[in-house]
Design a protein around this motif. Structure first.
Motif, mmCIF file in Angstrom:
data_model
loop_
_atom_site.group_PDB
_atom_site.id
_atom_site.type_symbol
_atom_site.label_atom_id
_atom_site.label_comp_id
_atom_site.label_asym_id
_atom_site.label_seq_id
_atom_site.Cartn_x
_atom_site.Cartn_y
_atom_site.Cartn_z
ATOM 1 N N LEU A 1 0.827 -1.217 0.000
ATOM 2 C CA LEU A 1 0.000 0.000 0.000
ATOM 3 C C LEU A 1 0.855 1.259 0.000
ATOM 4 C CD1 LEU A 1 -0.356 1.751 2.872
ATOM 5 C CD2 LEU A 1 -1.583 -0.267 3.571
ATOM 6 N N GLU A 2 2.117 1.123 0.437
ATOM 7 C CA GLU A 2 3.011 2.289 0.475
ATOM 8 C C GLU A 2 3.294 2.816 -0.927
ATOM 9 O OE1 GLU A 2 3.948 3.513 3.272
ATOM 10 O OE2 GLU A 2 3.822 1.920 4.779
ATOM 11 N N THR A 3 3.107 1.963 -1.937
ATOM 12 C CA THR A 3 3.423 2.380 -3.314
ATOM 13 C C THR A 3 2.245 3.064 -3.995
ATOM 14 O OG1 THR A 3 2.739 0.238 -4.243
ATOM 15 C CG2 THR A 3 5.026 0.438 -3.512
ATOM 16 N N ARG A 4 1.072 3.071 -3.356
ATOM 17 C CA ARG A 4 -0.103 3.687 -3.973
ATOM 18 C C ARG A 4 -0.138 5.182 -3.692
ATOM 19 N NH1 ARG A 4 -3.408 -0.658 -1.452
ATOM 20 N NH2 ARG A 4 -4.272 0.985 -0.131
ATOM 21 N N PRO A 5 -0.692 5.968 -4.609
ATOM 22 C CA PRO A 5 -0.859 7.408 -4.336
ATOM 23 C C PRO A 5 -1.757 7.629 -3.116
ATOM 24 C CG PRO A 5 -1.114 6.951 -6.673
ATOM 25 C CD PRO A 5 -1.061 5.632 -6.001
ATOM 26 N N ASN A 6 -2.865 6.895 -3.057
ATOM 27 C CA ASN A 6 -3.763 6.968 -1.901
ATOM 28 C C ASN A 6 -3.424 5.809 -0.969
ATOM 29 O OD1 ASN A 6 -5.795 7.096 -0.025
ATOM 30 N ND2 ASN A 6 -7.466 7.244 -1.502
ATOM 31 N N LYS A 7 -2.846 6.137 0.162
ATOM 32 C CA LYS A 7 -2.340 5.098 1.062
ATOM 33 C C LYS A 7 -3.343 4.693 2.145
ATOM 34 C CE LYS A 7 2.464 6.377 0.229
ATOM 35 N NZ LYS A 7 2.119 7.156 -0.985
ATOM 36 N N ARG A 8 -4.573 5.108 1.967
ATOM 37 C CA ARG A 8 -5.598 4.663 2.906
ATOM 38 C C ARG A 8 -5.845 3.170 2.707
ATOM 39 N NH1 ARG A 8 -6.507 9.837 1.745
ATOM 40 N NH2 ARG A 8 -7.169 11.235 3.448
ATOM 41 N N PRO A 9 -5.853 2.398 3.781
ATOM 42 C CA PRO A 9 -5.974 0.944 3.649
ATOM 43 C C PRO A 9 -7.340 0.509 3.126
ATOM 44 C CG PRO A 9 -5.103 1.570 5.810
ATOM 45 C CD PRO A 9 -5.634 2.814 5.173
ATOM 46 N N VAL A 10 -7.318 -0.618 2.450
ATOM 47 C CA VAL A 10 -8.548 -1.294 2.018
ATOM 48 C C VAL A 10 -8.457 -2.748 2.476
ATOM 49 C CG1 VAL A 10 -8.934 0.221 0.040
ATOM 50 C CG2 VAL A 10 -7.524 -1.825 -0.249
ATOM 51 N N MET A 11 -9.560 -3.501 2.311
ATOM 52 C CA MET A 11 -9.629 -4.847 2.859
ATOM 53 C C MET A 11 -8.495 -5.747 2.382
ATOM 54 S SD MET A 11 -12.384 -5.057 4.805
ATOM 55 C CE MET A 11 -13.277 -6.586 4.752
ATOM 56 N N SER A 12 -8.128 -5.629 1.101
ATOM 57 C CA SER A 12 -7.105 -6.518 0.548
ATOM 58 C C SER A 12 -5.714 -6.224 1.082
ATOM 59 C CB SER A 12 -7.100 -6.415 -0.982
ATOM 60 O OG SER A 12 -6.844 -5.081 -1.391
ATOM 61 N N ASP A 13 -5.548 -5.146 1.846
ATOM 62 C CA ASP A 13 -4.241 -4.793 2.398
ATOM 63 C C ASP A 13 -3.883 -5.603 3.640
ATOM 64 O OD1 ASP A 13 -3.523 -2.831 0.511
ATOM 65 O OD2 ASP A 13 -4.755 -1.340 1.536
ATOM 66 N N ILE A 14 -4.864 -6.298 4.215
ATOM 67 C CA ILE A 14 -4.554 -7.131 5.378
ATOM 68 C C ILE A 14 -3.673 -8.278 4.931
ATOM 69 C CG2 ILE A 14 -5.490 -8.560 7.234
ATOM 70 C CD1 ILE A 14 -8.075 -7.045 7.030
ATOM 71 N N ARG A 15 -2.584 -8.495 5.627
ATOM 72 C CA ARG A 15 -1.686 -9.591 5.269
ATOM 73 C C ARG A 15 -2.409 -10.928 5.353
ATOM 74 N NH1 ARG A 15 4.192 -8.333 8.155
ATOM 75 N NH2 ARG A 15 4.735 -6.532 6.878
ATOM 76 N N GLU A 16 -2.239 -11.743 4.311
ATOM 77 C CA GLU A 16 -2.912 -13.040 4.250
ATOM 78 C C GLU A 16 -4.406 -12.850 4.564
ATOM 79 O OE1 GLU A 16 1.229 -13.158 4.904
ATOM 80 O OE2 GLU A 16 -0.154 -12.739 6.535
ATOM 81 N N SER A 17 -5.059 -11.962 3.787
ATOM 82 C CA SER A 17 -6.341 -11.401 4.201
ATOM 83 C C SER A 17 -7.566 -12.286 4.004
ATOM 84 C CB SER A 17 -6.585 -10.077 3.462
ATOM 85 O OG SER A 17 -6.695 -10.319 2.065
ATOM 86 N N GLY A 18 -7.518 -13.268 3.112
ATOM 87 C CA GLY A 18 -8.734 -13.989 2.749
ATOM 88 C C GLY A 18 -9.548 -14.493 3.919
#
Length: 458
Positions: free
Chosen positions: A365-382
């Protein structure tokens, strides 16, 4: 060795179940395995089947069903059925006899479980020490829950029960009596969004490093204990109990954490520290700082807390999910995290208290312009997305933008709320004093004015 059964009790119950129609409700309270003798299990199985089908039965009908099965008839002959029929059960004693029957049944299960535990202890090929402990605790937990297993109920009975609960709560609130149906975070706007955290919820708080997720969780924990009188277990796999205490003293005393850690404070600061410690000494918070705790560790400590508090445990906080020890080390991180998240959800249900677990987020997520987290950003998120009832993220713009106009505030992004609303809530932050808090009404007024200006005054 004490006999863990009673033939007369089993015979008396079977006789009553066959000959008294008005005792049908009691049949639902008994399971086939509650009977020790095999022939009694056969008789009761046919009684249960007739009862389930809604068909009447007596000793004659039950015998006809048994006789139709040659294998069963070799174990239960006609003379034994006549003996049971002559044993006149007493309806008024059925509750007492059922209690005794189940007591014997439970003790037999404990005896059998002890043998199983011995086998697990000696099986060094199939189990590590941790996985063996987890398996044993799971078996013990299952035994503990057997008597509380829920039957299938009609919608009518559930509706009547729920309506009664709603009316009771409504009446109490009308009378000014506090009614607790879950727990609160202690943050007004956030609680308005979530409504409440239910007693069996798994709550995930995700954030990148330096966002303040541990502080945020500790603030919730302190509100639970100080303002709501709830008993909380804090499992800290990352910080020591002393570091946690320093943060809580800083937050409660509103004294800079740096001064608490360095012990460099003036007389006013000393007063803040003493007042904070005095409050903390009365708090029903229990801290375990074992590194990389396992699900078995959490279950064990939760039981200990309940023993110390007379059966009370209202919330468990875990810091943090990715450093926990999985039940089985498969090398597949996604599978391991999935096992942990499911295990935490099961702990919430088994203990009847929410589990609040912190989670790291993916570095991508650090590489995105908008660094606000989304659900898929959770590690091993499924699995985490599936198991969690509430998922919240913390975003502080000042971490990425030093000149941010939102410095001193944090966005709490609600990504999932099974029974509440998703969206964003802003909180004030002072991590130097280990604090998150509600923003002032003036802030929201100003925010609204800015929004109207940006929208052309609409």
């Amino acid at each position: 060795m004490t006999e863990l059964f009673s033939a007369p009790i089993e015979q008396s119950l079977l006789s009553a179940f066959m000959d008294f129609a008005e005792v049908s409700d009691y049949i639902d309270q008994v399971q086939i395995e509650d009977f020790y003798f095999g022939k009694h299990q056969i008789v009761f199985q046919h009684i249960k089947e007739q009862h389930t089908k809604g068909e009447s039965h007596d000793s004659v009908i039950i015998w006809e069903r048994i006789r139709a099965n040659s294998l069963e008839a070799t174990q239960v002959d006609e003379s034994y059925m006549m003996e049971l029929a002559s044993n006149i059960g007493v309806p008024g004693l059925i509750p007492t006899h059922i209690k005794q029957l189940k007591d014997f049944s439970t003790r037999r299960k404990i005896h059998d479980l002890s043998k199983h535990i011995g086998t697990i202890a000696n099986d060094t090929l199939s189990y590590t020490g941790e996985s063996a402990l987890e398996k044993v605790q799971s078996l013990v937990s299952g035994l503990d829950n057997t008597s509380n297993q829920q039957a299938t109920y009609s919608v009518k009975s559930i509706a009547e029960s729920v309506l009664g609960d709603i009316i009771d709560r409504h009446q109490k609130m009308h009378e000014g009596i506090e009614v607790k149906t879950g727990v609160k975070t202690g943050f007004t706007e956030l609680d308005n969004k979530l409504d409440r955290i239910d007693r069996t919820d798994l709550v995930i708080i995700g954030a990148r490093p330096s966002m303040g997720k541990t502080t945020f969780a500790q603030n919730i924990m302190l509100d639970l204990a100080v303002n709501q009188g709830e008993v909380v277990l804090f499992m800290s796999g990352e910080m020591s109990k002393e570091q946690i205490m320093e943060r809580m003293i800083s937050g409660l005393g509103q004294i800079p954490l740096k001064q608490v850690r360095s012990a460099q404070f003036d007389s006013e600061g000393a007063g803040c520290i003493y007042r904070a410690v005095d409050t903390l000494k009365k708090c029903p918070i229990f801290i375990n700082d074992k590194a990389s705790p396992s699900l078995a560790d959490i279950r064990r400590e939760a039981r200990k807390v309940k023993q110390k508090t007379g059966g009370k445990l209202n919330a468990i906080v875990v810091d943090y999910l990715q450093i926990m020890t999985p039940p089985d080390k498969t090398g597949n991180k996604v599978q391991e995290i999935g096992d942990i998240s499911w295990g935490l959800k099961k702990i919430a249900k088994d203990f009847g208290c929410p589990v609040i677990a912190l989670s790291q987020l993916n570095r991508s997520l650090e590489t995105r312009p908008n660094k606000r987290p989304v659900m898929s950003d959770i590690r091993e998120s499924g699995a985490i997305e599936q198991d969690a009832d509430i998922i919240m993220f913390i975003y502080r713009d000042e971490v990425y933008n030093k000149d941010s106009k939102e410095a001193g505030t944090a966005e709490i992004i609600i990504g999932k709320a099974r029974n509440g609303s998703t969206g964003t809530v802003r909180l004030a932050t002072d991590l130097g004093r280990a604090t998150f808090c509600d923003l002032s009404p003036e802030y929201y007024t100003q925010l609204q004015v800015v929004g109207q200006s940006a929208g052309g005054g609409v």
